[in-house]
Design an enzyme around this catalytic site. Sequence first.
Site, PDB file in Angstrom:
ATOM      1  N   GLY A  46      -4.939  -0.661 -31.974  1.00  0.00           N
ATOM      2  CA  GLY A  46      -5.360   0.489 -31.673  1.00  0.00           C
ATOM      3  C   GLY A  46      -5.381   0.779 -30.266  1.00  0.00           C
ATOM      4  O   GLY A  46      -5.562  -0.015 -29.394  1.00  0.00           O
ATOM      5  N   GLN A  51      -8.117   4.472 -22.415  1.00  0.00           N
ATOM      6  CA  GLN A  51      -7.801   3.084 -21.938  1.00  0.00           C
ATOM      7  C   GLN A  51      -6.378   3.342 -21.202  1.00  0.00           C
ATOM      8  O   GLN A  51      -5.931   2.143 -20.574  1.00  0.00           O
ATOM      9  CB  GLN A  51      -7.473   2.348 -23.082  1.00  0.00           C
ATOM     10  CG  GLN A  51      -8.645   2.100 -23.869  1.00  0.00           C
ATOM     11  CD  GLN A  51      -8.450   1.046 -25.206  1.00  0.00           C
ATOM     12  OE1 GLN A  51      -8.189   1.715 -26.275  1.00  0.00           O
ATOM     13  NE2 GLN A  51      -8.463  -0.133 -25.183  1.00  0.00           N
ATOM     14  N   CYS A  88     -11.135  -5.865 -27.988  1.00  0.00           N
ATOM     15  CA  CYS A  88     -10.544  -4.698 -27.319  1.00  0.00           C
ATOM     16  C   CYS A  88      -9.725  -5.119 -25.981  1.00  0.00           C
ATOM     17  O   CYS A  88      -9.872  -5.935 -25.354  1.00  0.00           O
ATOM     18  CB  CYS A  88     -11.967  -3.973 -26.646  1.00  0.00           C
ATOM     19  SG  CYS A  88     -11.282  -2.559 -25.726  1.00  0.00           S
ATOM     20  N   LEU A  89      -8.684  -4.325 -26.126  1.00  0.00           N
ATOM     21  CA  LEU A  89      -7.704  -4.534 -24.966  1.00  0.00           C
ATOM     22  C   LEU A  89      -7.868  -4.230 -23.800  1.00  0.00           C
ATOM     23  O   LEU A  89      -7.313  -4.892 -22.732  1.00  0.00           O
ATOM     24  CB  LEU A  89      -6.277  -3.422 -25.376  1.00  0.00           C
ATOM     25  CG  LEU A  89      -5.340  -3.900 -26.512  1.00  0.00           C
ATOM     26  CD1 LEU A  89      -4.427  -2.624 -26.954  1.00  0.00           C
ATOM     27  CD2 LEU A  89      -4.861  -5.073 -26.707  1.00  0.00           C
ATOM     28  N   HIS A 130     -14.049   2.439 -33.366  1.00  0.00           N
ATOM     29  CA  HIS A 130     -13.802   1.610 -32.304  1.00  0.00           C
ATOM     30  C   HIS A 130     -13.166   2.294 -31.258  1.00  0.00           C
ATOM     31  O   HIS A 130     -13.566   2.788 -30.065  1.00  0.00           O
ATOM     32  CB  HIS A 130     -12.993   0.254 -32.380  1.00  0.00           C
ATOM     33  CG  HIS A 130     -12.599  -0.504 -31.081  1.00  0.00           C
ATOM     34  ND1 HIS A 130     -13.359  -1.707 -30.735  1.00  0.00           N
ATOM     35  CD2 HIS A 130     -11.909  -0.123 -30.074  1.00  0.00           C
ATOM     36  CE1 HIS A 130     -12.909  -2.062 -29.458  1.00  0.00           C
ATOM     37  NE2 HIS A 130     -11.889  -1.060 -29.163  1.00  0.00           N
ATOM     38  N   GLU A 131     -12.244   3.231 -31.578  1.00  0.00           N
ATOM     39  CA  GLU A 131     -11.424   4.329 -30.668  1.00  0.00           C
ATOM     40  C   GLU A 131     -12.035   5.367 -30.611  1.00  0.00           C
ATOM     41  O   GLU A 131     -12.177   5.958 -29.434  1.00  0.00           O
ATOM     42  CB  GLU A 131     -10.026   4.416 -31.480  1.00  0.00           C
ATOM     43  CG  GLU A 131      -9.203   3.307 -31.541  1.00  0.00           C
ATOM     44  CD  GLU A 131      -8.973   2.537 -30.519  1.00  0.00           C
ATOM     45  OE1 GLU A 131      -8.999   2.763 -29.382  1.00  0.00           O
ATOM     46  OE2 GLU A 131      -8.570   1.128 -30.809  1.00  0.00           O
ATOM     47  N   HIS A 134     -14.563   4.742 -27.848  1.00  0.00           N
ATOM     48  CA  HIS A 134     -13.805   4.872 -26.370  1.00  0.00           C
ATOM     49  C   HIS A 134     -13.568   6.513 -26.065  1.00  0.00           C
ATOM     50  O   HIS A 134     -13.892   6.593 -24.809  1.00  0.00           O
ATOM     51  CB  HIS A 134     -12.134   4.459 -26.493  1.00  0.00           C
ATOM     52  CG  HIS A 134     -12.143   3.003 -26.353  1.00  0.00           C
ATOM     53  ND1 HIS A 134     -12.543   2.346 -25.259  1.00  0.00           N
ATOM     54  CD2 HIS A 134     -11.520   1.866 -27.227  1.00  0.00           C
ATOM     55  CE1 HIS A 134     -12.052   0.855 -25.387  1.00  0.00           C
ATOM     56  NE2 HIS A 134     -11.637   0.888 -26.492  1.00  0.00           N
TER      57      HIS A 134
END
Length: 155
Positions: A46, A51, A88-89, A130-131, A134
């Site tokens: 995702g 990000q 997380c990226l 999670h997204e 963000h």
Amino acid sequence: MAYREIRKLGDEVLRKKALEVTVFDNRLKMLIEDMVETMKKANGIGLAAPQVGILKRVVVIDIGEGLYTFVNPEIIEMSGEIIDIEGCLSIPGVYGEVARPKKLKVKAQDEKGLSFEIEAEGLFARAICHEVDHLNGVLFIDKAKNIIEEKKDEA
Ligand code: NI
């Protein structure tokens, strides 16, 4: 399509609230395409627009069951709770146990502005939460009960 740099922990943009999308144009379509390419190249499940440095409420998710794009997502129902490991990226190499709803319903728009609702559970529901976090400047480390080393999916 173009790969965009993934912003990392410490970058202020990750802590800002993203703005609602009101214009569904070619620019938005290109952003979504770039986000998909960036997510795939990074082997993520995702990615949220902040990000890649863009403060718009846009999310892409692919947990291996097909690509989903959510513009202006809103979680409208939640039930149950599952604690699982998350990554997380934007915070590579860091993983932690986070409680998320077992099931949820999300309302969003597609890249053309059409509204839809979808139900999700398990990893898909976790990725959506999670997204959406963000988009509000919230990172999983804010919610993790403990930080661990085990490798898991990153979003
Ligand atoms: Ni993330």
